[in-house]
Design a protein around this motif. Structure first.
Motif, mmCIF file in Angstrom:
data_model
loop_
_atom_site.group_PDB
_atom_site.id
_atom_site.type_symbol
_atom_site.label_atom_id
_atom_site.label_comp_id
_atom_site.label_asym_id
_atom_site.label_seq_id
_atom_site.Cartn_x
_atom_site.Cartn_y
_atom_site.Cartn_z
ATOM 1 N N VAL A 289 11.533 6.396 13.045
ATOM 2 C CA VAL A 289 12.033 5.058 13.361
ATOM 3 C C VAL A 289 11.637 4.132 12.220
ATOM 4 N N ARG A 290 12.611 3.472 11.633
ATOM 5 C CA ARG A 290 12.328 2.552 10.528
ATOM 6 C C ARG A 290 12.920 1.192 10.857
ATOM 7 N N LYS A 291 12.108 0.149 10.696
ATOM 8 C CA LYS A 291 12.579 -1.195 11.028
ATOM 9 C C LYS A 291 12.620 -2.117 9.807
ATOM 10 N N VAL A 292 11.635 -1.976 8.924
ATOM 11 C CA VAL A 292 11.557 -2.858 7.762
ATOM 12 C C VAL A 292 12.203 -2.173 6.573
ATOM 13 N N LYS A 293 13.181 -2.824 5.954
ATOM 14 C CA LYS A 293 13.898 -2.211 4.839
ATOM 15 C C LYS A 293 13.326 -2.571 3.482
ATOM 16 N N ARG A 294 12.619 -3.698 3.414
ATOM 17 C CA ARG A 294 12.027 -4.053 2.130
ATOM 18 C C ARG A 294 10.709 -4.787 2.359
ATOM 19 N N GLY A 295 9.846 -4.669 1.384
ATOM 20 C CA GLY A 295 8.549 -5.331 1.478
ATOM 21 C C GLY A 295 7.546 -4.545 2.307
ATOM 22 N N CYS A 296 6.280 -4.743 2.024
ATOM 23 C CA CYS A 296 5.214 -4.112 2.786
ATOM 24 C C CYS A 296 3.909 -4.831 2.462
ATOM 25 N N PHE A 297 3.332 -5.467 3.464
ATOM 26 C CA PHE A 297 2.107 -6.233 3.243
ATOM 27 C C PHE A 297 0.947 -5.335 2.811
ATOM 28 N N ARG A 298 1.024 -4.039 3.149
ATOM 29 C CA ARG A 298 -0.035 -3.126 2.738
ATOM 30 C C ARG A 298 -0.205 -3.086 1.222
ATOM 31 N N MET A 299 0.852 -3.355 0.483
ATOM 32 C CA MET A 299 0.760 -3.356 -0.980
ATOM 33 C C MET A 299 -0.052 -4.524 -1.497
ATOM 34 N N TRP A 300 -0.283 -5.521 -0.629
ATOM 35 C CA TRP A 300 -1.085 -6.688 -0.985
ATOM 36 C C TRP A 300 -2.475 -6.636 -0.335
ATOM 37 N N ARG A 301 -2.543 -6.101 0.863
ATOM 38 C CA ARG A 301 -3.783 -6.237 1.623
ATOM 39 C C ARG A 301 -4.767 -5.092 1.398
ATOM 40 N N GLY A 302 -4.331 -3.953 0.842
ATOM 41 C CA GLY A 302 -5.269 -2.853 0.723
ATOM 42 C C GLY A 302 -4.792 -1.738 -0.187
ATOM 43 N N ALA A 303 -5.685 -0.770 -0.397
ATOM 44 C CA ALA A 303 -5.383 0.420 -1.188
ATOM 45 C C ALA A 303 -6.287 1.530 -0.693
ATOM 46 N N VAL A 304 -6.009 2.750 -1.145
ATOM 47 C CA VAL A 304 -6.827 3.907 -0.796
ATOM 48 C C VAL A 304 -7.434 4.482 -2.068
ATOM 49 N N ILE A 305 -8.731 4.769 -2.019
ATOM 50 C CA ILE A 305 -9.400 5.430 -3.138
ATOM 51 C C ILE A 305 -9.841 6.806 -2.665
ATOM 52 N N THR A 306 -9.366 7.839 -3.329
ATOM 53 C CA THR A 306 -9.650 9.210 -2.916
ATOM 54 C C THR A 306 -11.031 9.655 -3.393
ATOM 55 N N THR A 307 -11.442 10.831 -2.959
ATOM 56 C CA THR A 307 -12.777 11.328 -3.304
ATOM 57 C C THR A 307 -12.989 11.459 -4.809
ATOM 58 N N ASP A 308 -11.925 11.711 -5.555
ATOM 59 C CA ASP A 308 -12.087 11.860 -7.002
ATOM 60 C C ASP A 308 -11.807 10.576 -7.771
#
Length: 323
Positions: free
Chosen positions: A241-260
């Protein structure tokens, strides 16, 4: 939480809103949230988990303590919340409590499968400054629980949750517990009883819609209550199910840093296919405001279908429920 952390979070929301509505190329401040993968190793073999199904192409490892310290030192003044998990079981890290202490000022949260909640760890968790612990609790009977949590021990997890609840109460700790129920066809009949158990140990309860790795297995796992599924059936086939076609606040509010030390845009990039940079080579600020990240954000603002991991992402859809 400090004034600078709150202001940073507010400015992050402001810059995203302006960028999405007007296209003015505002760069975001440092993220108000960060996910740091302490472990890409797990003790379970859950079939619809990349790690559990042995589908992770990245090396299974633990984050280096010095690397975790570098991340905490750079982000502690700005980041409001540190989510200390990604793909593996964080409590398997041999220096788990030492790393937890590094992020104490950043409202740390962990998510665990609950198999390491003995007397010693419960006492240390209660005193650690951890803000919240999310514990996977996917069934009140061994059969329904182990249908997904392959290799898990439902009784052990239940006893560990009770022990942690008693420890929190006895020490007057501010730590909060959340029991998360990954709802599928195999366990949906036990959701109400699991919620009652959560209430009995003073934990919040959340149902999470199950994610399935391959479309041909969606029918096997999808609950009968389709309103709590992240999939829909069109033309005889299941799709997200997809509702948002553009934009994503996650690109502004956070990131993931992996173990390496790789920085990837979000938790949907489980195999690290979209690496923005590596913390071992650059500061987080350099990566966050670097050309790779700027290009990625611009693409997502324009159309989420322009990036592979974003095209089927359920961001914007309801994935969590209280009952």
């Amino acid at each position: 939480m400090t004034t600078s952390q709150l202001l940073n979070a507010s400015y992050s929301l402001f810059t995203y809103a302006v960028r999405r509505s007007s296209g003015i190329p505002f760069d975001p401040p440092l993220p108000p949230a960060i996910s740091v993968e302490l472990s890409s190793v797990c003790n379970l073999a859950c079939p619809e988990c990349m790690t559990g199904a042995a589908l992770t192409e990245r090396k299974s490892d633990f984050i280096d303590f010095d690397l975790a310290a570098k991340i905490a030192a750079e982000l502690s003044g700005a980041t409001l919340s540190a989510w200390l998990y990604f793909q593996g079981e964080p409590m398997l890290h041999p220096r788990f409590f030492d790393i937890l202490a590094l992020f104490r000022r950043m409202n740390p949260v962990i998510s665990t499968n609950g198999h390491f909640l003995d007397h010693d760890s419960c006492a240390r968790l209660a005193a650690s400054g951890l803000k919240k612990i999310i514990i996977s609790y996917d069934g009140v009977t061994p059969a329904s629980y182990s249908a997904y949590r392959t290799g898990g021990d439902q009784a052990k997890v239940t006893e560990g949750i009770r022990l942690l609840a008693e420890t929190i109460k006895g020490t007057k700790s501010s730590l909060t517990m959340e029991l998360q129920f990954l709802k599928g066809r195999h366990n949906e009949a036990e959701a109400a009883e699991a919620a009652q158990f959560a209430k009995s140990v003073s934990a919040t309860f959340r149902i999470k819609s199950i994610q399935v790795l391959e479309n041909d297995r969606i029918a096997e796992w999808m609950p009968a209550h389709k309103g709590k599924s992240r999939y829909t059936k069109r033309n005889g086939k299941y799709e997200a199910v997809r509702k948002v076609k553009r934009g994503c606040f996650r690109m502004w509010r956070g990131a993931v840093i992996t173990t390496d030390g790789d920085v990837v845009p979000c938790c949907y990039d489980k195999n690290g296919k979209h690496i923005m940079g590596n913390i071992n080579d650059k500061s987080f600020s350099e990566i966050w405001n670097g050309p790779e990240y700027r290009k990625f954000r611009s693409n997502v603002i324009r159309s989420r279908s322009s990036e592979e991991i974003c095209s089927d992402c359920p961001q914007g859809s309801r994935l969590f429920f209280s009952k």
